[in-house]
Design a protein around this motif. Structure first.
Motif, PDB file in Angstrom:
ATOM      1  N   THR A  57       0.820  -1.217   0.000  1.00 22.78           N
ATOM      2  CA  THR A  57       0.000   0.000   0.000  1.00 22.78           C
ATOM      3  C   THR A  57       0.851   1.263   0.000  1.00 22.78           C
ATOM      4  OG1 THR A  57      -0.216   0.045   2.404  1.00 22.78           O
ATOM      5  CG2 THR A  57      -1.927  -1.130   1.164  1.00 22.78           C
ATOM      6  N   HIS A  58       2.163   1.119   0.092  1.00 23.62           N
ATOM      7  CA  HIS A  58       3.062   2.276   0.074  1.00 23.62           C
ATOM      8  C   HIS A  58       3.810   2.423  -1.260  1.00 23.62           C
ATOM      9  CE1 HIS A  58       2.235   1.927   4.339  1.00 23.62           C
ATOM     10  NE2 HIS A  58       2.712   3.145   4.486  1.00 23.62           N
ATOM     11  N   PRO A  65      -2.188   3.794   2.383  1.00 20.05           N
ATOM     12  CA  PRO A  65      -3.084   3.283   1.351  1.00 20.05           C
ATOM     13  C   PRO A  65      -3.768   4.396   0.559  1.00 20.05           C
ATOM     14  CG  PRO A  65      -3.476   2.182   3.443  1.00 20.05           C
ATOM     15  CD  PRO A  65      -2.538   3.320   3.708  1.00 20.05           C
ATOM     16  N   TRP A  67      -6.198   4.648  -3.207  1.00 18.22           N
ATOM     17  CA  TRP A  67      -6.789   4.022  -4.395  1.00 18.22           C
ATOM     18  C   TRP A  67      -6.351   4.841  -5.590  1.00 18.22           C
ATOM     19  CZ3 TRP A  67      -8.850  -0.482  -5.296  1.00 18.22           C
ATOM     20  CH2 TRP A  67      -9.625  -0.680  -6.431  1.00 18.22           C
ATOM     21  N   TRP A  97      -2.081  -5.943  -0.512  1.00 14.93           N
ATOM     22  CA  TRP A  97      -2.703  -4.687  -0.943  1.00 14.93           C
ATOM     23  C   TRP A  97      -4.222  -4.860  -1.026  1.00 14.93           C
ATOM     24  CZ3 TRP A  97      -5.702  -3.827  -5.286  1.00 14.93           C
ATOM     25  CH2 TRP A  97      -5.995  -2.505  -5.579  1.00 14.93           C
ATOM     26  N   THR A 100      -6.071  -4.853   2.215  1.00 17.00           N
ATOM     27  CA  THR A 100      -6.148  -3.521   2.820  1.00 17.00           C
ATOM     28  C   THR A 100      -7.163  -2.648   2.097  1.00 17.00           C
ATOM     29  OG1 THR A 100      -3.835  -3.640   3.503  1.00 17.00           O
ATOM     30  CG2 THR A 100      -4.815  -1.443   3.385  1.00 17.00           C
ATOM     31  N   MET A 101      -7.229  -2.769   0.780  1.00 13.82           N
ATOM     32  CA  MET A 101      -8.034  -1.850  -0.017  1.00 13.82           C
ATOM     33  C   MET A 101      -9.482  -2.292  -0.241  1.00 13.82           C
ATOM     34  SD  MET A 101      -5.847   0.501  -0.353  1.00 13.82           S
ATOM     35  CE  MET A 101      -6.812   1.598  -1.360  1.00 13.82           C
TER      36      MET A 101
END
Length: 167
Positions: A57-58, A65, A67, A97, A100-101
């Motif tokens: 996410t980085h 995070p 989008w 990822w 997390t998203m």
């Protein structure tokens, strides 16, 4: 000119482009040179990204995070390379990822359809591939949110989509 004189945005763009090209090359079967221990360049590049950025996410120099277009494009290329070479570590990186998203109910973290940003639709390609690979409904539900945006996305007089509502 040294690298410190090159604008940060340009360095980031070049890095992302190189990663995508290397991963895509591996996904279509282009192989490596001996200097990389016969490992496909796509895997070599993807694994170097995983070392540089342990948390997916980085990616793209993010503090957390988000989008967005560039990270999802890089992750799509990584996932294609993971599938091409059956690389579970790389596949797990992409799933980190995704976990997390994308919430279990298909909601997308950080996605605001009212912004009508067409860049936020690009990650849908990754969602569709994840759906096919995992069979998890949350990915199709999330892709459905993106499709719903496109139903009302602002258009030009000629019928083309506006890039962003703010334009």
């Amino acid at each position: 000119m040294n690298t410190k004189q090159i604008p940060t945005a340009l360095r980031q763009g070049v890095k992302t482009l190189l990663t995508v090209v290397a991963a895509a090359a591996g996904a279509i079967g282009l192989n490596s040179c001996e200097e990389y221990d016969e490992q496909p360049l796509s895997l070599w590049m993807a694994h170097s990204e995983m070392v540089r950025v342990p948390n997916a996410t980085h990616l793209d120099f993010r503090n957390g995070p988000k989008w967005d277009y560039s990270s999802s494009l890089e992750l799509l290329a990584m996932l294609k390379a993971a599938e091409r070479y059956d690389d579970a570590e790389l596949r797990n990186y992409v799933m980190q990822w995704a976990d997390t998203m994308i919430a279990p109910n298909g909601d997308i973290r950080g996605y605001d359809p009212e912004k009508y940003n067409i860049d936020h639709v690009c990650p849908g390609k990754l969602l569709l591939m994840l759906s096919n690979l995992t069979g998890e409904q949350r990915f199709m539900t999330a892709a459905g949110h993106l499709m719903k945006q496109m139903e009302t996305h602002p258009r030009t007089e000629e019928g083309g989509f506006w890039h962003k509502k703010v334009y």
